[in-house]
Design a protein around this motif. Structure first.
Motif, PDB file in Angstrom:
ATOM      1  N   CYS A 155     -41.385   9.574  -3.943  1.00  0.00           N
ATOM      2  CA  CYS A 155     -40.023  10.048  -4.010  1.00  0.00           C
ATOM      3  C   CYS A 155     -39.334  10.511  -2.796  1.00  0.00           C
ATOM      4  CB  CYS A 155     -40.295  11.375  -4.882  1.00  0.00           C
ATOM      5  SG  CYS A 155     -40.959  11.277  -6.644  1.00  0.00           S
ATOM      6  N   PRO A 156     -38.173  10.550  -2.858  1.00  0.00           N
ATOM      7  CA  PRO A 156     -37.396  11.018  -1.490  1.00  0.00           C
ATOM      8  C   PRO A 156     -37.674  12.660  -1.393  1.00  0.00           C
ATOM      9  CG  PRO A 156     -35.665  10.725  -3.260  1.00  0.00           C
ATOM     10  CD  PRO A 156     -37.304  10.281  -3.897  1.00  0.00           C
ATOM     11  N   ALA A 157     -37.324  13.158  -0.332  1.00  0.00           N
ATOM     12  CA  ALA A 157     -37.346  14.651  -0.136  1.00  0.00           C
ATOM     13  C   ALA A 157     -36.135  15.180  -0.482  1.00  0.00           C
ATOM     14  CB  ALA A 157     -38.151  14.960   1.350  1.00  0.00           C
ATOM     15  N   VAL A 158     -35.535  15.305  -1.573  1.00  0.00           N
ATOM     16  CA  VAL A 158     -34.393  15.625  -2.184  1.00  0.00           C
ATOM     17  C   VAL A 158     -34.395  16.101  -3.417  1.00  0.00           C
ATOM     18  CG1 VAL A 158     -33.090  14.391  -0.504  1.00  0.00           C
ATOM     19  CG2 VAL A 158     -33.320  13.521  -2.797  1.00  0.00           C
ATOM     20  N   TYR A 159     -33.515  16.934  -3.920  1.00  0.00           N
ATOM     21  CA  TYR A 159     -33.532  17.288  -5.344  1.00  0.00           C
ATOM     22  C   TYR A 159     -32.153  16.768  -5.810  1.00  0.00           C
ATOM     23  CZ  TYR A 159     -36.775  20.744  -3.455  1.00  0.00           C
ATOM     24  OH  TYR A 159     -37.827  21.555  -2.890  1.00  0.00           O
ATOM     25  N   ASP A 160     -32.273  15.907  -6.664  1.00  0.00           N
ATOM     26  CA  ASP A 160     -31.202  15.264  -7.462  1.00  0.00           C
ATOM     27  C   ASP A 160     -31.558  14.647  -8.763  1.00  0.00           C
ATOM     28  OD1 ASP A 160     -32.159  12.797  -7.224  1.00  0.00           O
ATOM     29  OD2 ASP A 160     -31.005  12.089  -5.378  1.00  0.00           O
TER      30      ASP A 160
END
Length: 369
Positions: A279-284
């Motif tokens: 996973c990417p290190a973002v919250y979406d």
């Protein structure tokens, strides 16, 4: 007679709240069924009332609008959130939309625009409800963590910050699972803009997730064929590990939605015993659609202040979203780093046990890539 659209108002200022309610009172198809001054007061109303829409005003005192939107949409996924704001800059709108808002109305308030936005958002919600009831594939209520008998196990690898070894761990986990168990293993590169899974495995992408997205867009009502999905995934020989790569061009990442990920993750557990998602290190919404379907989350941290602060935020958020504590494992990477922060410090800082410790591979990792 069709029931009116149920609207809840969230606004700290009584006069502002009353003005909004008055504007909506002239429309017989819209009913204000509750009002609250802060998010904590709104949550009981979400459970008790048949709400369809929540209208949040930027006059909220002591609360960040994106955070309030986020909490509402995670607690009540059937509800559409509309934000009223005097700030119509693209960045403000982007943050609200990323948090889950469905509509945005700029001040000064226009009664007709507000009512039209409510109707438009409600129409989209109804379409989604019909689709969910038909397919019964996308969760509609509170998060229920899956413990399926014959379906594969989904492991999401989430980094508290970029550059701390998340992809290295995800790739090695997938390879090790394949080697040690002999089971069918899939590796999904969900870091669509900056993903390096293909680079780590020296894979030249012939197909990517965009090939699946194209089919989903062309035939949205058709069932996604498992063998087609498997055929799109690159094969990492000699292990036979299957890899779903992200787009070749970073700007194409926006073509992939949370709904696309949801459809794909409904199919993969029928094909593989283990699915590892980088996973990417973002919250979406895309990341949340993955985490909501995950059996286990590996939260990668490093003995540094920045990653630990971000990890603490993620753990707070996961508690808000209802993720079971036992399904999250902390992985301390570079645990042998010669710094002042120890593993015990990490555990105290996060108020969470460190489940795994990995020493630094240093030059060997760089040389392997």
């Amino acid at each position: 007679m069709t029931a009116p659209i149920g609207v809840l108002l969230l606004d700290s200022l009584p006069e502002s709240r009353q003005l909004t309610a008055t504007m909506l009172s002239f429309d017989p198809d819209i009913a204000v069924i509750g009002q609250a001054t802060q998010s904590a007061d709104l949550f009981p109303l979400l459970e008790a009332e048949q709400a369809d829409i929540v209208v949040i005003s930027d006059t909220m005192q002591g609360e960040e609008i994106p955070k309030a939107v986020w909490q509402i949409t995670r607690r009540a996924r059937h509800v559409g959130v509309i934000v009223i704001s005097a700030h119509a800059e693209p960045e403000v709108m982007r943050r609200a939309m990323l948090a889950g808002a469905r509509g945005f109305v700029a001040r000064p308030l226009d009664s007709r625009q507000l009512r039209t936005t409510i109707r438009d958002v409600y129409a989209r919600i109804i379409e989604e409800r019909v689709e969910r009831s038909r397919q019964m594939t996308v969760p509609t209520g509170p998060l229920v963590w899956r413990r399926s008998g014959s379906l594969g196990h989904i492991v999401a690898v989430f980094g508290a910050k970029g550059g701390i070894g998340k992809t290295t761990i995800a790739v090695n986990l997938a390879v090790s699972l394949r080697q040690e168990t002999g089971r069918d293993v899939a590796l999904v590169d969900a870091d669509l803009s900056l993903g390096d899974v293909g680079l780590f495995l020296d894979l030249t992408p012939i197909h990517t997730i965009l090939d699946i997205v194209e089919v989903l867009e062309r035939e949205p009502d058709a069932e996604l064929d498992g063998e087609f999905v498997k055929g799109i995934m690159e094969r990492y020989d000699p292990l036979g590990l299957r890899v779903l790569l992200g787009p070749v061009r970073p700007e194409h990442a926006e073509l992939v939605t949370s709904e696309h990920f949801g459809r794909i993750l409904e199919v993969l557990p029928r094909l593989f015993d283990y699915i590892v998602v980088d996973c990417p290190a973002v919250y979406d919404e895309r990341v949340l659609s993955i985490l909501d379907r995950t059996d286990q989350i590996l939260l990668i941290v490093a003995p540094e202040v920045g990653p630990l602060k971000n990890a603490r935020h993620f753990l707070d958020l996961s508690e808000t979203l209802g993720y079971p504590r036992e399904c999250i494992q902390i992985v301390l990477n570079r645990a042998d780093s010669q710094v002042s922060i120890t593993a015990d410090d990490v555990q105290r800082w996060l108020a969470y046990p460190v489940s795994h410790r990995i020493v630094s591979g240093g030059p060997a990792v760089a040389e392997a890539v």
